[in-house]
Design an enzyme around this catalytic site. Structure first.
Site, PDB file in Angstrom:
ATOM      1  CB  ALA A 146      -0.930   0.001   1.214  1.00  0.00           C
ATOM      2  N   PRO A 147       0.473   2.293  -0.732  1.00  0.00           N
ATOM      3  CG  PRO A 147      -0.686   3.734  -2.175  1.00  0.00           C
ATOM      4  CD  PRO A 147      -0.779   2.381  -1.504  1.00  0.00           C
ATOM      5  CE  LYS A 172       6.829  -2.565   1.729  1.00  0.00           C
ATOM      6  NZ  LYS A 172       6.980  -1.229   2.370  1.00  0.00           N
ATOM      7  CB  SER A 174       4.196   3.591   2.309  1.00  0.00           C
ATOM      8  OG  SER A 174       5.255   4.534   2.377  1.00  0.00           O
ATOM      9  CG  ASP A 209      13.209  -6.511  -3.031  1.00  0.00           C
ATOM     10  OD1 ASP A 209      12.190  -6.085  -3.621  1.00  0.00           O
ATOM     11  OD2 ASP A 209      14.358  -6.065  -3.243  1.00  0.00           O
ATOM     12  CB  SER A 225       6.457   4.808  -8.552  1.00  0.00           C
ATOM     13  OG  SER A 225       7.427   3.827  -8.192  1.00  0.00           O
ATOM     14  CD  GLU A 246      -3.516   3.211  -9.163  1.00  0.00           C
ATOM     15  OE1 GLU A 246      -2.582   3.778  -9.791  1.00  0.00           O
ATOM     16  OE2 GLU A 246      -4.053   3.683  -8.168  1.00  0.00           O
ATOM     17  CB  CYS A 280      -2.732   7.864  -9.236  1.00  0.00           C
ATOM     18  SG  CYS A 280      -3.994   6.924  -8.370  1.00  0.00           S
TER      19      CYS A 280
END
Length: 474
Positions: A146-147, A172, A174, A209, A225, A246, A280
């Site tokens: 999630a951003p 997870k 940001s 990762d 991004s 997205e 966005c």
């Protein structure tokens, strides 16, 4: 502030390196949180995988009941969530509470209902003596990233359909804005069985990762991004995971000569600068037909100049700070490069705010050309450009001449033109005579480098399932 991770139904402290979490309105450190270790990432995924054996076989009714309970708990704690989102993200408190919390609650309630409407096809006999049916089954463990711009909202968009379909999730958030997700973890742990929801904290390299590359993860969902999307797609390619992307946008706002200028001004003032433009779908790339270009620039400039930046807890504040110092510098650099072209004029704004915090003045830039970086690249800040155009054919080509394909809008009184242009725009969503409006029942998602897959709606639910064929001989 709740700062522990949720792994297998237990709140635990991270075992990795501590990372500072900032208040962007002041630049002060709110707290430091320890990242998940590699062992904790593995434990979270394995807990989700173990929980899937039972959760994946629950009835839609059971899953819906859990989602409804979570929606109720979020609603009951709406003020707490809004205050955390405001302090950590810098959003005006009234916007977080009045706009975002109700929408987040609605997402969980929508998918609670949608869970009970997801059907496979009961088909028939395509081979004598055999009956075929189509099932839609959950995939297993979903890793959701999630951003930082709408942390709790994006967590809801990812958790709700994944859980409704019968998947288990490792979320997870940001590392810049994790606080509402960690609070959500605290409240969700007593609603869902252990392991169904797991929430980690950490950076992409240290936590993202190993999470997305874990062999037990069947799907990765990202809002972020293009660069992050490219990395995850490449990183997960060896294990052939399903991905749901997205990846941002640069929304064209096409304003024809016959448009209601007052409505355009009001719409862009709101939808171009909401959340300090960190959206966005923001109405940030205006194409104005030459007959109304000068009038629109003048009126919009005057309107944007009245936007009030200020402290997030001030009821009169319309714009808070940007999310981080690094992002403030990126936005400032983009505007300085636009100013350096010589042909782009700053109508209002165009500079950092003095004082503490990561504030950038609401900015309107006129005279931008199609090939300018300010038109082609996502700024993700309170910056809107205006470009004049001649005719319909030209503006459709210009609007589509972009690597992005998420959102767009058309402003005209001509119904035929609205249909004609909307049909040609290469964007996941096109609004007519409005912008930015989203509802849980309709899909949200892009094309081109804006990604693929849908959030919200039944299409979003289907994205978290696998289609299977079962044939029975009789």
């Amino acid at each position: 502030m709740q700062h522990k991770l949720l792994i297998n139904g237990e709140l635990v402290s991270g075992e990795g390196e501590k990372q500072p979490v900032y208040n962007p309105a002041t630049g002060d450190v709110l707290l430091e949180i320890a990242e998940a270790s590699a062992e904790q990432v593995d434990a979270a995924v394995r807990a989700a995988d173990a929980a899937f054996a039972e959760w994946g076989q629950t009835t839609p009714k059971v899953r819906a009941e859990c989602l409804l309970k979570l929606a109720d708990v979020i609603e009951e704690n709406g003020q707490v969530f809004a205050e955390l989102e405001s302090r950590n993200c810098g959003k005006p408190l009234h916007s977080a509470f009045n706009d975002e919390i109700p929408a987040i609650v609605d997402v969980f309630r929508f998918f609670a209902g949608a869970a009970r409407c997801l059907n496979g096809l009961a088909v028939g006999e395509y081979l004598e003596g055999h009956t075929s049916m189509i099932r839609r089954d959950p995939l297993g463990v979903v890793a959701s990233i999630a951003p930082w711009n709408y942390l709790l909202m994006m967590a809801a968009w990812k958790l709700a359909p994944a859980l409704a379909a019968g998947n288990c999730v490792v979320l997870k958030p940001s590392e810049i804005t994790p606080l509402t997700a960690l609070k959500l973890a605290e409240l969700a742990k007593d609603i869902f069985p252990a392991g169904v929801i797991n929430v980690l904290f950490g950076r992409g390299k240290t936590v993202g990762d190993p999470l997305t590359g874990h062999p037990k993860v069947r799907m990765v969902s990202l809002t972020g991004s293009i660069a992050t999307g490219e990395h995850i797609i490449s990183h997960t390619a060896p294990s052939i995971k399903r991905t749901h992307m997205e990846l941002g946008g640069k929304a064209p706002v096409i304003v024809f000569d016959d448009a209601n200028i007052e409505a355009v001004v009001e719409g862009v003032r709101t939808f171009g600068y909401y959340n300090a433009g960190q959206d966005c779908t923001a109405a940030c790339r205006i194409y104005a037909q030459k007959g109304i270009y000068d009038t629109l620039v003048e009126k919009l400039g005057a309107a944007v100049a009245t936007l009030k930046s200020g402290a997030p807890d001030d009821e009169s504040t319309e714009l808070g700070p940007l999310s981080s110092l690094a992002h403030l510098e990126r936005v400032s650099k983009a505007v300085e490069e636009a100013k350096a072209t010589g042909h782009i004029k700053v109508i209002t704004g165009g500079e950092k705010r003095k004082g503490n915090g990561y504030y950038y003045a609401p900015t309107l830039l006129a005279g931008a050309l199609q090939d300018d970086a300010i038109v082609q690249k996502e700024v993700f800040g309170p910056v809107v450009s205006v470009t004049p155009f001649d005719n319909e054919e030209q503006v459709v080509n210009w609007a589509n001449d972009s690597q992005y394909g998420l959102a767009s809008s058309v402003w005209t009184k001509d119904v035929g033109r609205a249909h004609r242009v909307s049909a040609r725009l290469q964007y996941g969503c096109t609004w007519v005579n409005t912008h930015f409006i989203l509802v849980s029942e309709m899909p949200h998602g892009g094309q081109k480098l804006s990604g693929y897959g849908k959030d919200m709606s039944l299409y979003g639910l289907e994205d978290y399932t696998v289609v299977r064929h079962v044939m029975v001989k009789h």
